[in-house]
Design an enzyme around this catalytic site. Sequence first.
Site, PDB file in Angstrom:
ATOM      1  N   TYR A  32      -4.541 -15.775   9.071  1.00 14.02           N
ATOM      2  CA  TYR A  32      -5.869 -15.174   9.030  1.00 14.02           C
ATOM      3  C   TYR A  32      -6.643 -15.444  10.309  1.00 14.02           C
ATOM      4  CZ  TYR A  32      -8.266 -19.658   8.063  1.00 14.02           C
ATOM      5  OH  TYR A  32      -8.800 -20.915   8.154  1.00 14.02           O
ATOM      6  N   ARG A  51      -4.757 -14.941  19.262  1.00 13.64           N
ATOM      7  CA  ARG A  51      -4.272 -16.024  18.391  1.00 13.64           C
ATOM      8  C   ARG A  51      -3.561 -15.457  17.166  1.00 13.64           C
ATOM      9  NH1 ARG A  51      -8.456 -20.403  16.452  1.00 13.64           N
ATOM     10  NH2 ARG A  51      -9.130 -18.635  15.174  1.00 13.64           N
ATOM     11  N   ARG A  99       9.921 -12.270  -6.018  1.00  9.04           N
ATOM     12  CA  ARG A  99       9.740 -13.674  -5.620  1.00  9.04           C
ATOM     13  C   ARG A  99      11.058 -14.331  -5.223  1.00  9.04           C
ATOM     14  NH1 ARG A  99       9.579 -18.981  -7.536  1.00  9.04           N
ATOM     15  NH2 ARG A  99       7.997 -20.235  -6.470  1.00  9.04           N
ATOM     16  N   GLU A 180      -9.020 -33.058  13.528  1.00  6.63           N
ATOM     17  CA  GLU A 180     -10.079 -32.040  13.610  1.00  6.63           C
ATOM     18  C   GLU A 180     -10.852 -32.029  12.302  1.00  6.63           C
ATOM     19  OE1 GLU A 180      -8.330 -28.057  13.903  1.00  6.63           O
ATOM     20  OE2 GLU A 180      -6.624 -28.716  12.704  1.00  6.63           O
ATOM     21  N   LEU A 204      -5.615 -26.749  15.105  1.00  7.57           N
ATOM     22  CA  LEU A 204      -5.761 -25.329  15.418  1.00  7.57           C
ATOM     23  C   LEU A 204      -6.366 -25.200  16.811  1.00  7.57           C
ATOM     24  CD1 LEU A 204      -5.454 -22.465  14.127  1.00  7.57           C
ATOM     25  CD2 LEU A 204      -7.943 -22.523  13.928  1.00  7.57           C
TER      26      LEU A 204
HETATM   27  N1  PDD Z   1     -11.911 -22.033  10.767  1.00  6.12           N
HETATM   28  N2  PDD Z   1      -9.765 -25.997  13.094  1.00  6.12           N
HETATM   29  C1  PDD Z   1      -9.541 -25.480  11.878  1.00  6.12           C
HETATM   30  C2  PDD Z   1      -8.687 -26.235  10.933  1.00  6.12           C
HETATM   31  C3  PDD Z   1     -10.134 -24.251  11.504  1.00  6.12           C
HETATM   32  O1  PDD Z   1      -9.911 -23.747  10.287  1.00  6.12           O
HETATM   33  C4  PDD Z   1     -10.969 -23.585  12.432  1.00  6.12           C
HETATM   34  C5  PDD Z   1     -11.627 -22.256  12.112  1.00  6.12           C
HETATM   35  C6  PDD Z   1     -11.182 -24.171  13.693  1.00  6.12           C
HETATM   36  C7  PDD Z   1     -12.046 -23.522  14.759  1.00  6.12           C
HETATM   37  O2  PDD Z   1     -11.414 -22.390  15.315  1.00  6.12           O
HETATM   38  P1  PDD Z   1     -12.277 -21.179  15.890  1.00  6.12           P
HETATM   39  O3  PDD Z   1     -13.173 -21.755  16.919  1.00  6.12           O
HETATM   40  O4  PDD Z   1     -11.264 -20.277  16.473  1.00  6.12           O
HETATM   41  O5  PDD Z   1     -13.051 -20.584  14.737  1.00  6.12           O
HETATM   42  C8  PDD Z   1     -10.548 -25.374  14.000  1.00  6.12           C
HETATM   43  C9  PDD Z   1     -12.468 -20.762  10.343  1.00  6.12           C
HETATM   44  C10 PDD Z   1     -13.819 -20.505  10.899  1.00  6.12           C
HETATM   45  C11 PDD Z   1     -12.401 -20.674   8.826  1.00  6.12           C
HETATM   46  O6  PDD Z   1     -11.391 -21.118   8.299  1.00  6.12           O
HETATM   47  O7  PDD Z   1     -13.336 -20.156   8.195  1.00  6.12           O
END
Ligand code: PDD
Length: 284
Positions: A32, A51, A99, A180, A204
Amino acid sequence: MRTVYVNGEYLPEDQAKVSVFDRGFLFADAVYEVTSVLDGKLISFPGHAARLQRSLTELEMASPVSDAELLEIHRELITRNDLTEGLIYLQVTRGAADRDFLYPAPETVPTLVLFTQAKPALEHSPMVQTGMKIVTIPDRRWGRRDIKTTQLLYPSMGKMEARARGADDAWMVEDGAVTEGTSNNAYIIKDGVIVTRHLGEEILHGITRKAVLAFAREAQMKVEERPFTVEEALSADEAFITSASSFVTPVVSIDGADIGTGRPGKVVARLREIYLDEMRKAGI
Ligand code: PDD
């Protein structure tokens, strides 16, 4: 009622359907992206599209549409839903198949779903003024966190635990270092140096992270991409998170202990301002 996109069609949200055999539903066999929208414009669309392609490639999944078509769908959803401020969620799954743990035949049609979420306080979130309270939890996710899959149960549990402990979110810790946040990248600032974990399979690769670090370096701030411990975070001057849904947001306490003054700091405020100014200008 919202208009959502499912496999080539724009439909009222209550008419959009996905198969019970969809591998996204059965195996979390899906990736996603979340892209923010300010003033009706997409923030960092090229980064999110790139990405997405990388996540698909890592999972040997076919791309259902070209980047140009993807942009077209995002723009169409903004128009149809009159979205000025909020998020666009996109999900691609390996499609519907009987499945079986093995991947289905390569010609299986992937599922592509997009929907909008209006967030009138996306930019002016109260968290920017108050700062966020963070708790730490062990990082119990799988090992390929660089792929943006929909396996979000552990982050969801982490946010529930944070709330139960009176906090706003959780930072995850592995081998003594912060990886993170549950849905964001994590940073500390000490003596003017911004520290955030280096890129690898453990986190990520945030699109917001990339832009913020570039702006910080342009502004002559020092950046260190390396692991940092919770103890180091507790002695930092400031701390913050970044993501498409929070941009740059200050963190003021970790596990109940104040960071710096216990109030949002100047460096984080400046980074947020630069980020929003620049990204607005580049919005499409
Ligand atoms: N989440 N780390 C994780 C585990 C994330 O799920 C996200 C983003 C980020 C930040 O990535 P970016 O700057 O590309 O949004 C880091 C999104 C916003 C979500 O799951 O809603």
